[in-house]
Design a protein around this motif. Structure first.
Motif, mmCIF file in Angstrom:
data_model
loop_
_atom_site.group_PDB
_atom_site.id
_atom_site.type_symbol
_atom_site.label_atom_id
_atom_site.label_comp_id
_atom_site.label_asym_id
_atom_site.label_seq_id
_atom_site.Cartn_x
_atom_site.Cartn_y
_atom_site.Cartn_z
ATOM 1 N N ASP A 182 -2.409 -38.774 22.650
ATOM 2 C CA ASP A 182 -1.402 -39.024 23.670
ATOM 3 C C ASP A 182 0.003 -38.987 23.082
ATOM 4 O O ASP A 182 0.982 -39.181 23.789
ATOM 5 N N ARG A 183 0.112 -38.742 21.787
ATOM 6 C CA ARG A 183 1.411 -38.735 21.120
ATOM 7 C C ARG A 183 2.049 -37.345 21.171
ATOM 8 O O ARG A 183 1.358 -36.334 21.118
ATOM 9 N N SER A 184 3.372 -37.320 21.215
ATOM 10 C CA SER A 184 4.111 -36.066 21.312
ATOM 11 C C SER A 184 4.228 -35.396 19.945
ATOM 12 O O SER A 184 4.049 -36.033 18.893
ATOM 13 N N ALA A 190 7.662 -36.921 12.964
ATOM 14 C CA ALA A 190 8.223 -38.061 12.226
ATOM 15 C C ALA A 190 7.181 -38.680 11.301
ATOM 16 O O ALA A 190 7.478 -39.047 10.150
ATOM 17 N N GLU A 191 5.955 -38.792 11.780
ATOM 18 C CA GLU A 191 4.896 -39.383 10.981
ATOM 19 C C GLU A 191 4.537 -38.503 9.772
ATOM 20 O O GLU A 191 4.297 -39.001 8.673
ATOM 21 N N ILE A 192 4.519 -37.188 9.967
ATOM 22 C CA ILE A 192 4.217 -36.277 8.858
ATOM 23 C C ILE A 192 5.275 -36.396 7.772
ATOM 24 O O ILE A 192 4.965 -36.453 6.573
ATOM 25 N N ILE A 193 6.537 -36.458 8.156
ATOM 26 C CA ILE A 193 7.612 -36.613 7.181
ATOM 27 C C ILE A 193 7.465 -37.934 6.435
ATOM 28 O O ILE A 193 7.614 -37.992 5.205
ATOM 29 N N ARG A 194 7.157 -38.993 7.163
ATOM 30 C CA ARG A 194 6.999 -40.303 6.516
ATOM 31 C C ARG A 194 5.816 -40.295 5.548
ATOM 32 O O ARG A 194 5.876 -40.889 4.469
ATOM 33 N N LEU A 209 11.019 -47.562 4.464
ATOM 34 C CA LEU A 209 11.294 -46.249 5.034
ATOM 35 C C LEU A 209 10.968 -46.195 6.525
ATOM 36 O O LEU A 209 9.968 -46.758 6.969
ATOM 37 N N SER A 210 11.804 -45.500 7.255
ATOM 38 C CA SER A 210 11.457 -45.137 8.619
ATOM 39 C C SER A 210 12.069 -43.765 8.886
ATOM 40 O O SER A 210 13.077 -43.402 8.279
ATOM 41 N N VAL A 211 11.452 -42.999 9.779
ATOM 42 C CA VAL A 211 11.924 -41.648 10.074
ATOM 43 C C VAL A 211 12.231 -41.542 11.559
ATOM 44 O O VAL A 211 11.423 -41.930 12.403
ATOM 45 N N GLU A 212 13.393 -41.019 11.862
ATOM 46 C CA GLU A 212 13.833 -40.837 13.251
ATOM 47 C C GLU A 212 14.144 -39.356 13.481
ATOM 48 O O GLU A 212 14.913 -38.758 12.725
ATOM 49 N N ILE A 213 13.551 -38.769 14.486
ATOM 50 C CA ILE A 213 13.806 -37.366 14.804
ATOM 51 C C ILE A 213 15.056 -37.275 15.679
ATOM 52 O O ILE A 213 15.092 -37.821 16.779
ATOM 53 N N GLU A 214 16.086 -36.618 15.161
ATOM 54 C CA GLU A 214 17.330 -36.456 15.912
ATOM 55 C C GLU A 214 17.307 -35.209 16.789
ATOM 56 O O GLU A 214 17.900 -35.182 17.856
ATOM 57 N N GLN A 215 16.619 -34.159 16.305
ATOM 58 C CA GLN A 215 16.557 -32.918 17.070
ATOM 59 C C GLN A 215 15.165 -32.320 16.948
ATOM 60 O O GLN A 215 14.589 -32.278 15.855
ATOM 61 N N TYR A 216 14.608 -31.903 18.064
ATOM 62 C CA TYR A 216 13.332 -31.179 18.080
ATOM 63 C C TYR A 216 13.474 -30.095 19.135
ATOM 64 O O TYR A 216 13.422 -30.370 20.331
ATOM 65 N N LEU A 262 0.825 -27.561 12.365
ATOM 66 C CA LEU A 262 0.764 -28.312 13.623
ATOM 67 C C LEU A 262 1.305 -27.501 14.788
ATOM 68 O O LEU A 262 0.712 -27.469 15.874
ATOM 69 N N THR A 263 2.431 -26.821 14.588
ATOM 70 C CA THR A 263 3.083 -26.086 15.673
ATOM 71 C C THR A 263 2.603 -24.641 15.786
ATOM 72 O O THR A 263 2.928 -23.962 16.761
ATOM 73 N N GLU A 264 1.846 -24.196 14.764
ATOM 74 C CA GLU A 264 1.360 -22.807 14.722
ATOM 75 C C GLU A 264 2.523 -21.813 14.806
ATOM 76 O O GLU A 264 2.477 -20.811 15.520
#
Length: 293
Positions: A182-184, A190-194, A209-216, A262-264
């Motif tokens: 159910d996750r986007s 963000a989780e992969i980067i972390r 550490l925490s990761v925040e996606i600013e642009q997708y 992941l994105t192919e």
């Protein structure tokens, strides 16, 4: 058809996320050898001819309540037990620690049947120690089943899946049959980067550490991702970046490879590191970074 929610619970670092990934057949939750790698409740969805099991991966239940992050992780794990149909409790080989008693207290508040999975039995040198542990465990709680397994090797997971499906109630699928989580994609990025950061750094920094996606942004087969890596001190920022940016460059390359799978498609990834002092002990900062149940 059977359908329902299955909570995966246990103390930190017993293999909950590894088990979820192997049950789903695809990487949904990030993994590492460091405790508290899982910070969010993540749904992994498996649909077969027999039915649909919605697995709920949870942070490890632990004794520490010192910081806001610790309290958030325990609340997230606890709320995952509400309204689930089956609980799968994972322990690490025949070892019982004080934190397992905390898990036992939590599951005893639920009416759902509980399966005890003794994980990592492939690393068990003395197999004879397993039987007395199983007998002792059965005296602690009326488990629906006790299943020795290896999440990493896939050992005995068929037996676990069969028992889960047996215990689930009858019902129609909750999610689309081809849906795996159910996750986007933004959250998974963000989780992969972390994950790559945790695996590349030393003992102290990963917890800060925490990761925040600013642009997708997706443009055909190209995905542009810009991510902020938050740390708590300037010294941690220097460690994450590394000499001449080597650590950050290595993290970016490894994350990009996973993101392209992941994105192919092709991924253009940009990473920045910023300091937000003491964010992991600040309830407001946690909420602003997406840590909300």
């Amino acid at each position: 058809m059977k359908a329902g929610y299955v909570a995966l619970v246990g103390r930190p670092n017993v293999g909950k996320s590894t088990l979820l990934n192997h049950l789903i057949g695809q990487k949904i939750s990030i993994t590492s050898r460091r405790p508290q790698t899982t910070r969010h409740r993540i749904h992994g969805i498996k649909t077969t001819e027999a039915g649909q099991a919605v697995f709920v991966d949870t942070p490890g239940i632990h004794a520490s309540q010192k910081r806001a992050m610790n309290r958030y992780l325990n609340r997230t794990a606890g709320t995952a037990l509400l309204d689930v149909d089956v609980i799968v409790w994972i322990v690490d080989r025949p070892v019982w620690l004080a934190e397992d008693d905390l898990v036992l207290e939590r599951i005893q508040t639920s009416a759902a049947p509980v399966i005890l999975v003794i994980n990592k039995v492939d690393r068990l040198e003395d197999k004879a120690a397993l039987l007395p542990f199983l007998e002792s465990a059965q005296q602690r709680h009326p488990f629906a089943a006790l299943i020795p397994a290896s999440a990493l090797r896939g050992h005995n997971l068929d037996a676990l899946e069969h028992k889960i499906m047996e215990l689930l109630p009858e019902g129609e699928p909750i999610f689309d049959q081809d849906q795996l989580t159910d996750r986007s994609l933004r959250f998974l990025a963000a989780e992969i980067i972390r994950e790559k950061l945790i695996r590349s750094l030393g003992q102290e920094v990963p917890h800060a550490l925490s990761v925040e996606i600013e642009q997708y942004q997706t443009e055909g087969k190209l995905t542009r991702i810009a991510a902020l890596i938050w740390v708590e001190r300037e010294g941690q920022k220097a460690i994450v970046i590394g000499q001449q940016g080597e650590v950050l460059k290595k993290v970016g390359e490894r994350a990009r490879q996973d993101l392209e799978r992941l994105t192919e498609g092709k991924v253009f990834l940009q990473l920045w590191v910023k300091v937000k002092e003491n964010w992991s002990d600040d309830e407001r900062a946690l909420r602003s970074l997406g840590y909300a149940e």
